[in-house]
Scaffold this active site. Sequence first.
Site, PDB file in Angstrom:
ATOM      1  N   GLY A  13     -19.738  29.780  28.562  1.00 38.38           N
ATOM      2  CA  GLY A  13     -18.576  30.629  28.843  1.00 38.38           C
ATOM      3  C   GLY A  13     -17.290  30.289  28.469  1.00 38.38           C
ATOM      4  N   ALA A  14     -16.704  31.103  27.771  1.00 41.79           N
ATOM      5  CA  ALA A  14     -15.343  30.948  27.141  1.00 41.79           C
ATOM      6  C   ALA A  14     -14.187  31.854  27.743  1.00 41.79           C
ATOM      7  CB  ALA A  14     -15.283  30.773  25.626  1.00 41.79           C
ATOM      8  N   GLY A  15     -14.661  32.300  29.026  1.00 37.13           N
ATOM      9  CA  GLY A  15     -13.270  33.116  29.744  1.00 37.13           C
ATOM     10  C   GLY A  15     -12.402  32.206  30.337  1.00 37.13           C
ATOM     11  N   ALA A  17     -12.197  30.865  33.372  1.00 39.96           N
ATOM     12  CA  ALA A  17     -12.947  29.704  33.942  1.00 39.96           C
ATOM     13  C   ALA A  17     -13.505  28.775  33.199  1.00 39.96           C
ATOM     14  CB  ALA A  17     -13.954  30.204  35.069  1.00 39.96           C
ATOM     15  N   GLY A  18     -14.276  29.178  32.197  1.00 41.70           N
ATOM     16  CA  GLY A  18     -14.668  28.282  31.084  1.00 41.70           C
ATOM     17  C   GLY A  18     -13.888  27.314  30.495  1.00 41.70           C
ATOM     18  N   PHE A 117       0.801  43.777  45.075  1.00 37.03           N
ATOM     19  CA  PHE A 117      -0.521  43.986  44.703  1.00 37.03           C
ATOM     20  C   PHE A 117      -1.481  44.326  46.270  1.00 37.03           C
ATOM     21  CE2 PHE A 117      -3.729  44.044  41.353  1.00 37.03           C
ATOM     22  CZ  PHE A 117      -2.965  44.114  40.348  1.00 37.03           C
ATOM     23  N   GLN A 237     -17.963  44.565  44.454  1.00 39.54           N
ATOM     24  CA  GLN A 237     -16.667  45.334  44.803  1.00 39.54           C
ATOM     25  C   GLN A 237     -16.871  46.606  43.723  1.00 39.54           C
ATOM     26  OE1 GLN A 237     -12.503  43.960  43.415  1.00 39.54           O
ATOM     27  NE2 GLN A 237     -12.453  43.980  45.898  1.00 39.54           N
ATOM     28  N   HIS A 239     -13.763  49.019  42.564  1.00 42.50           N
ATOM     29  CA  HIS A 239     -12.581  49.415  42.252  1.00 42.50           C
ATOM     30  C   HIS A 239     -11.990  50.922  42.440  1.00 42.50           C
ATOM     31  CE1 HIS A 239      -8.390  49.154  40.514  1.00 42.50           C
ATOM     32  NE2 HIS A 239      -8.493  47.783  40.356  1.00 42.50           N
ATOM     33  N   LEU A 249     -11.004  50.523  33.791  1.00 48.75           N
ATOM     34  CA  LEU A 249     -10.182  50.220  34.869  1.00 48.75           C
ATOM     35  C   LEU A 249      -8.528  50.800  34.643  1.00 48.75           C
ATOM     36  CD1 LEU A 249     -10.571  48.711  37.657  1.00 48.75           C
ATOM     37  CD2 LEU A 249      -9.113  46.913  36.630  1.00 48.75           C
ATOM     38  N   GLU A 252      -4.479  48.047  39.596  1.00 44.86           N
ATOM     39  CA  GLU A 252      -3.727  48.107  40.776  1.00 44.86           C
ATOM     40  C   GLU A 252      -2.358  48.148  40.501  1.00 44.86           C
ATOM     41  OE1 GLU A 252      -6.383  46.187  43.512  1.00 44.86           O
ATOM     42  OE2 GLU A 252      -4.504  45.697  44.766  1.00 44.86           O
ATOM     43  N   ARG A 283      -9.336  46.981  48.127  1.00 39.60           N
ATOM     44  CA  ARG A 283     -10.218  48.131  47.359  1.00 39.60           C
ATOM     45  C   ARG A 283     -11.334  48.637  47.963  1.00 39.60           C
ATOM     46  NH1 ARG A 283      -9.921  43.883  42.065  1.00 39.60           N
ATOM     47  NH2 ARG A 283      -7.487  44.514  41.581  1.00 39.60           N
ATOM     48  N   HIS A 363     -16.818  46.842  39.778  1.00 43.30           N
ATOM     49  CA  HIS A 363     -15.910  46.014  39.543  1.00 43.30           C
ATOM     50  C   HIS A 363     -16.371  44.478  39.319  1.00 43.30           C
ATOM     51  CE1 HIS A 363     -12.004  45.077  37.834  1.00 43.30           C
ATOM     52  NE2 HIS A 363     -11.485  44.370  39.208  1.00 43.30           N
ATOM     53  N   ARG A 404     -12.919  40.931  47.305  1.00 39.11           N
ATOM     54  CA  ARG A 404     -11.884  40.093  46.970  1.00 39.11           C
ATOM     55  C   ARG A 404     -10.361  41.132  46.807  1.00 39.11           C
ATOM     56  NH1 ARG A 404      -9.593  40.082  41.729  1.00 39.11           N
ATOM     57  NH2 ARG A 404     -11.146  41.322  40.571  1.00 39.11           N
ATOM     58  N   SER A 409      -9.065  36.961  41.289  1.00 38.91           N
ATOM     59  CA  SER A 409      -9.867  36.248  40.395  1.00 38.91           C
ATOM     60  C   SER A 409      -9.233  35.343  39.504  1.00 38.91           C
ATOM     61  CB  SER A 409     -10.700  37.446  39.856  1.00 38.91           C
ATOM     62  OG  SER A 409     -11.562  36.951  38.732  1.00 38.91           O
ATOM     63  N   LEU A 410      -8.096  36.049  39.057  1.00 36.68           N
ATOM     64  CA  LEU A 410      -7.625  35.091  37.849  1.00 36.68           C
ATOM     65  C   LEU A 410      -7.103  33.731  38.753  1.00 36.68           C
ATOM     66  CD1 LEU A 410      -5.612  37.437  35.736  1.00 36.68           C
ATOM     67  CD2 LEU A 410      -7.637  36.512  35.224  1.00 36.68           C
TER      68      LEU A 410
HETATM   69  C1  LIG Z   1     -10.810  45.422  33.199  1.00 32.08           C
HETATM   70  C2  LIG Z   1     -10.955  44.118  34.454  1.00 32.08           C
HETATM   71  C3  LIG Z   1      -9.422  44.131  34.635  1.00 32.08           C
HETATM   72  C4  LIG Z   1      -9.278  42.960  35.477  1.00 32.08           C
HETATM   73  N1  LIG Z   1      -8.279  42.901  36.096  1.00 32.08           N
HETATM   74  C5  LIG Z   1      -7.889  41.682  37.089  1.00 32.08           C
HETATM   75  C6  LIG Z   1      -6.602  41.289  37.255  1.00 32.08           C
HETATM   76  O1  LIG Z   1      -5.556  41.801  36.973  1.00 32.08           O
HETATM   77  N2  LIG Z   1      -6.521  40.171  38.152  1.00 32.08           N
HETATM   78  C7  LIG Z   1      -7.404  39.416  38.419  1.00 32.08           C
HETATM   79  O2  LIG Z   1      -7.250  38.466  39.274  1.00 32.08           O
HETATM   80  N3  LIG Z   1      -8.722  39.696  38.280  1.00 32.08           N
HETATM   81  C8  LIG Z   1      -8.946  40.699  37.422  1.00 32.08           C
HETATM   82  N4  LIG Z   1     -10.236  41.156  36.769  1.00 32.08           N
HETATM   83  C9  LIG Z   1     -11.339  40.368  37.398  1.00 32.08           C
HETATM   84  C10 LIG Z   1     -11.390  39.022  36.499  1.00 32.08           C
HETATM   85  O3  LIG Z   1     -10.674  39.567  35.146  1.00 32.08           O
HETATM   86  C11 LIG Z   1     -12.702  38.537  36.065  1.00 32.08           C
HETATM   87  O4  LIG Z   1     -13.423  38.011  37.172  1.00 32.08           O
HETATM   88  C12 LIG Z   1     -12.376  37.225  35.499  1.00 32.08           C
HETATM   89  O5  LIG Z   1     -11.741  37.268  34.209  1.00 32.08           O
HETATM   90  C13 LIG Z   1     -13.805  36.582  34.989  1.00 32.08           C
HETATM   91  O6  LIG Z   1     -13.552  35.359  34.144  1.00 32.08           O
HETATM   92  P1  LIG Z   1     -14.676  34.234  34.095  1.00 32.08           P
HETATM   93  O7  LIG Z   1     -14.097  33.485  33.153  1.00 32.08           O
HETATM   94  O8  LIG Z   1     -15.612  34.159  35.030  1.00 32.08           O
HETATM   95  O9  LIG Z   1     -15.755  35.129  32.869  1.00 32.08           O
HETATM   96  P2  LIG Z   1     -15.477  35.944  31.679  1.00 32.08           P
HETATM   97  O10 LIG Z   1     -13.716  36.150  31.332  1.00 32.08           O
HETATM   98  O11 LIG Z   1     -16.204  37.287  31.934  1.00 32.08           O
HETATM   99  O12 LIG Z   1     -16.129  35.228  30.484  1.00 32.08           O
HETATM  100  C14 LIG Z   1     -17.367  35.145  30.608  1.00 32.08           C
HETATM  101  C15 LIG Z   1     -17.908  34.203  29.389  1.00 32.08           C
HETATM  102  O13 LIG Z   1     -19.243  33.820  29.535  1.00 32.08           O
HETATM  103  C16 LIG Z   1     -19.784  34.065  28.260  1.00 32.08           C
HETATM  104  N5  LIG Z   1     -21.301  34.366  28.380  1.00 32.08           N
HETATM  105  C17 LIG Z   1     -21.964  35.216  29.197  1.00 32.08           C
HETATM  106  N6  LIG Z   1     -23.203  35.203  29.361  1.00 32.08           N
HETATM  107  C18 LIG Z   1     -23.595  34.088  28.425  1.00 32.08           C
HETATM  108  C19 LIG Z   1     -24.873  34.005  27.614  1.00 32.08           C
HETATM  109  N7  LIG Z   1     -25.910  34.152  27.994  1.00 32.08           N
HETATM  110  N8  LIG Z   1     -24.767  32.919  26.715  1.00 32.08           N
HETATM  111  C20 LIG Z   1     -23.293  32.447  26.305  1.00 32.08           C
HETATM  112  N9  LIG Z   1     -22.217  32.994  26.804  1.00 32.08           N
HETATM  113  C21 LIG Z   1     -22.118  33.896  27.723  1.00 32.08           C
HETATM  114  C22 LIG Z   1     -19.139  35.071  27.602  1.00 32.08           C
HETATM  115  O14 LIG Z   1     -19.015  35.085  26.069  1.00 32.08           O
HETATM  116  C23 LIG Z   1     -17.696  34.770  28.191  1.00 32.08           C
HETATM  117  O15 LIG Z   1     -17.027  33.841  27.196  1.00 32.08           O
HETATM  118  C24 LIG Z   1     -10.495  42.185  36.010  1.00 32.08           C
HETATM  119  C25 LIG Z   1     -11.695  42.447  35.514  1.00 32.08           C
HETATM  120  C26 LIG Z   1     -11.873  43.573  34.797  1.00 32.08           C
HETATM  121  C27 LIG Z   1     -13.225  44.260  34.170  1.00 32.08           C
END
Ligand SMILES: Cc1cc2nc3c(=O)[nH]c(=O)nc-3n(C[C@H](O)[C@H](O)[C@H](O)COP(=O)(O)OP(=O)(O)OC[C@H]3O[C@@H](n4cnc5c(N)ncnc54)[C@H](O)[C@@H]3O)c2cc1C
Length: 597
Positions: A13-15, A17-18, A117, A237, A239, A249, A252, A283, A363, A404, A409-410
């Site tokens: 995962g490259a979000g 957290a990753g 918020f 949750q 939203h 979305l 908020e 929420r 959400h 939450r 989350s961020l």
């Molecule tokens: C529209 C929207 C708006 C939001 N706004 C806010 C906000 O303003 N403030 C806040 O605190 N939170 C917000 N949230 C929540 C927050 O953005 C998410 O909970 C958070 O970004 C998740 O981050 P993450 O790093 O856990 O995963 P993600 O950013 O979802 O990344 C997941 C990663 O895992 C990888 N992955 C998944 N499955 C596989 C697989 N099988 N093989 C290889 N790779 C895989 C994907 O490629 C991706 O890189 C929002 C969420 C949404 C949907």
Amino acid sequence: MTHHHQFDAVIVGAGGAGLMAALQAARLTNVAVISKMYPTRSHTGTAQGGIAAPLGNMEEDHWEWYMYDTVKGGDYLVDQDAAEILARESVEAIYELEHMGLPFDRTQEGRIEQRRFGGHTREYGKGPVMRSCKSADRTGHMILQTLYQNCIKHNVRFFDEFFVADVLVHEGVARGVVAVEIATGELHLFHAKAVLLASGGFGRMFAVTSNAHSLTGEPVAALYRRGLPLEDMEFFQFHPTGIYKMGILLSEAARGEGGVLLNGRGERFLENYAPTLMDLAPRDMLSRFIYQEVAAGRGVDGKDYVHLDIRPETINRYGSAPGGRTVTAAELEEKLPDIIEMMRVYMGVEPMREPVPIQPTAHYAMGGIPTDNDGRVLAGPTRTVSGLYAAGECACVSVHGANRLGTNSLVDLVVFGRRGGKALGEFCRRADYAPLPPRAEAEAQGALDELRASRGGERVATLRSELQRVMMDKVGVFRKAAGMREALSAVRGLKERYTQIGLDDRGAAFNTDLLEAFELGALLDLAEVTAASALQRTESRGAHYRDDFPERDDTHWLKHTFAYRSEGGDVRPTRGEVRFETKPVVVTRFEPKPRTY
Ligand SMILES: Cc1cc2nc3c(=O)[nH]c(=O)nc-3n(C[C@H](O)[C@H](O)[C@H](O)COP(=O)(O)OP(=O)(O)OC[C@H]3O[C@@H](n4cnc5c(N)ncnc54)[C@H](O)[C@@H]3O)c2cc1C
């Protein structure tokens, strides 16, 4: 042919957290990040609203107030040791992001600007506080870009568009992962000293959701299939402000800047439900209040939606902008550019002149892979798995409890991604490679080959939309035993039919048909655990609201759910029942109290 790789640390995962974990671990060891999407397309990039930290730049604020809001917002199911870490370390994490180059909005004095918020208050609930740090309404995008650039600088190795199908946990020790290279269909076996999962949420089990198409939870399902527990899966949750019918979305942040919710009669109905925080109540509550208005026949035009109104004249009439200020259209356009654009593009409305139809949208997964405060994955209420870590939305620390708060989350990603990444890096410096079992990739290979060759009459898209509909209708904002039983048996029926699917594409390159089928298998498992966990929790708490048990029950239910598969342990979707254990909630500073706003 299988390609073999060896890295000390593998991160899935490259979000946010990753990437945060990768950055920390890369200072200590060699790191590969595997992602099924190009990193900066991860869902974190869509986060609009902001990231909380009690910097106190705009008005007085303290980490204790923030911790209290998080615990109360989570309806007291939050582990308070984790919430204290979140509240205290958020400040450091924000400054670290700032020093990496994140372009936060600034006050005139040059400090990081903050906004209000939902659920974030001063003096333990007395009124809203400005705690959310932001970069207009593109905060997640900026976090992701900043972290990605820094990972490149620290020589993190990226495997983009690699789809992880199996996580190798053997005799209680993590040993690597198996992934498909999407472009070629070839299998890659990654041998690692330690693995950190950061695969995000799995909201695609619901029909109306803010979640990207990719949020289907394979790595979470992989651990469950391998016999590890999932925690608090009943808490999902909704939203309150998704674009009507589309679920996209509207953050908020729109209400943080003064936007208000109005029913079909044009009334500000939250005056009757949450008189102190009104549009900025948590929420879970707002989603329920919207449904209640609609059920009472006060939706717009008798339909199942209400209005979000951000017209300057409305905000000024109610004095709902921060500090009761007067706002102008130009100011709103500057603070909420993407949100306003979405209203125009997706809904075709002009939000400066008319209100926008909204309805609750699925959400965020509060539950997920249980971890300790350093991201170590738990094998049970008191045991950890050696070399296995998780962080971000796929994990459950548990810092969000039953619900939450926005912007939390961020913070969770950066605070616990950072802790998890450090722990992972340190582990890799001490540990040796645990040997891979012979033909470690064989099971994943077998499961994928079977899917690729399947010729049954069932269609993946049909099963998926049936799953999403039943979860939305029966395991959504309002729940009751009969409906959840129906959902559970429907999901089990869909799992049976899943064994009879047929795929059109039998090729190797870019076989999205195959991957979507695999994703559906994961969603089916996770939906089953969600419905079963919801059914066994006979109380209402946070996002889990039951018509048949409308009260919170601290005597029996101040505890976390751990759900396990009841039998077997292979990579395919599970069969049989879900088995439960519980874990006590950690209460340190704040005794559970009724939650009013
Ligand atoms: C529209 C929207 C708006 C939001 N706004 C806010 C906000 O303003 N403030 C806040 O605190 N939170 C917000 N949230 C929540 C927050 O953005 C998410 O909970 C958070 O970004 C998740 O981050 P993450 O790093 O856990 O995963 P993600 O950013 O979802 O990344 C997941 C990663 O895992 C990888 N992955 C998944 N499955 C596989 C697989 N099988 N093989 C290889 N790779 C895989 C994907 O490629 C991706 O890189 C929002 C969420 C949404 C949907």
